[in-house]
Design an enzyme around this catalytic site. Structure first.
Site, PDB file in Angstrom:
ATOM      1  N   LYS A 199       0.531  -1.267   0.050  1.00  0.00           N
ATOM      2  CA  LYS A 199       0.135  -0.106   0.042  1.00  0.00           C
ATOM      3  C   LYS A 199       0.861   1.204  -0.020  1.00  0.00           C
ATOM      4  CE  LYS A 199      -2.287   1.412   3.794  1.00  0.00           C
ATOM      5  NZ  LYS A 199      -3.196   1.351   4.754  1.00  0.00           N
ATOM      6  N   SER A 230      -4.746   3.906 -16.983  1.00  0.00           N
ATOM      7  CA  SER A 230      -3.633   3.422 -15.881  1.00  0.00           C
ATOM      8  C   SER A 230      -3.459   4.399 -15.104  1.00  0.00           C
ATOM      9  CB  SER A 230      -2.452   3.050 -16.569  1.00  0.00           C
ATOM     10  OG  SER A 230      -1.942   4.263 -17.513  1.00  0.00           O
ATOM     11  N   THR A 263      -7.103  -0.259 -11.762  1.00  0.00           N
ATOM     12  CA  THR A 263      -6.315   0.260 -13.079  1.00  0.00           C
ATOM     13  C   THR A 263      -5.238  -0.619 -12.697  1.00  0.00           C
ATOM     14  OG1 THR A 263      -5.579   1.940 -14.459  1.00  0.00           O
ATOM     15  CG2 THR A 263      -5.485   2.217 -12.008  1.00  0.00           C
ATOM     16  N   TYR A 264      -3.967  -0.257 -13.628  1.00  0.00           N
ATOM     17  CA  TYR A 264      -2.758  -0.768 -13.548  1.00  0.00           C
ATOM     18  C   TYR A 264      -1.459   0.215 -13.589  1.00  0.00           C
ATOM     19  CZ  TYR A 264      -2.619   0.121 -18.681  1.00  0.00           C
ATOM     20  OH  TYR A 264      -2.766   0.706 -19.661  1.00  0.00           O
ATOM     21  N   GLY A 308      -6.680   8.366 -18.959  1.00  0.00           N
ATOM     22  CA  GLY A 308      -7.679   7.767 -19.435  1.00  0.00           C
ATOM     23  C   GLY A 308      -8.793   7.855 -18.552  1.00  0.00           C
ATOM     24  N   ALA A 309      -9.789   7.065 -18.728  1.00  0.00           N
ATOM     25  CA  ALA A 309     -11.203   7.217 -18.104  1.00  0.00           C
ATOM     26  C   ALA A 309     -11.040   7.675 -16.537  1.00  0.00           C
ATOM     27  CB  ALA A 309     -12.178   5.958 -18.368  1.00  0.00           C
ATOM     28  N   THR A 310      -9.943   7.048 -15.826  1.00  0.00           N
ATOM     29  CA  THR A 310      -9.928   7.259 -14.492  1.00  0.00           C
ATOM     30  C   THR A 310      -9.619   8.555 -14.119  1.00  0.00           C
ATOM     31  OG1 THR A 310      -7.500   6.552 -14.578  1.00  0.00           O
ATOM     32  CG2 THR A 310      -9.134   5.135 -13.684  1.00  0.00           C
TER      33      THR A 310
END
Length: 116
Positions: free
Chosen positions: A9, A25, A57-58, A73-75
């Protein structure tokens, strides 16, 4: 039986950028990735402390020492620059191993740099 447990974390990093027109990502400073034992392309769960959003995501390796935390992107629609995130990765392991496993916890400073 195999269960998923917290592997690592990064606690309370600040979003430095959000790039909507990018192929998804999260870009993270390589220093933070190394400290948390997160590798490029690893699946991550992200929690936004500011708005309660949770998403997956990655990881993409960001330039070392920059403190970059950029949602792509979308995030990018789920954050604002300056939001505080918790980034988590998980590992699957047998229950007995999971009982002994200690996750890696990284607590960066207010500029997303490792505390010394």
């Amino acid at each position: 039986m195999i269960i998923e447990v917290l592997k690592s974390k990064i606690h309370r990093v600040k979003v430095t950028q959000a790039e909507l027109n990018y192929v998804g990502s999260i870009t993270i400073d390589e220093d933070l990735l190394d400290a948390a034992n997160i590798i490029p392309n690893e699946k991550l769960q992200i929690v936004n402390n500011n708005n309660g959003e949770r998403f997956e995501t990655y990881a993409i390796k960001g330039e070392r020492g920059t403190g970059i935390v950029c949602l792509n992107g979308a995030t990018a629609r789920k954050v604002q620059v300056g939001d505080i995130l918790i980034i988590m990765s998980y590992a699957a392991m047998p229950v007995e191993q999971a009982k002994q496993y200690k996750p890696i916890l990284v607590f960066p400073d207010d500029n997303n740099r490792l505390l010394k």
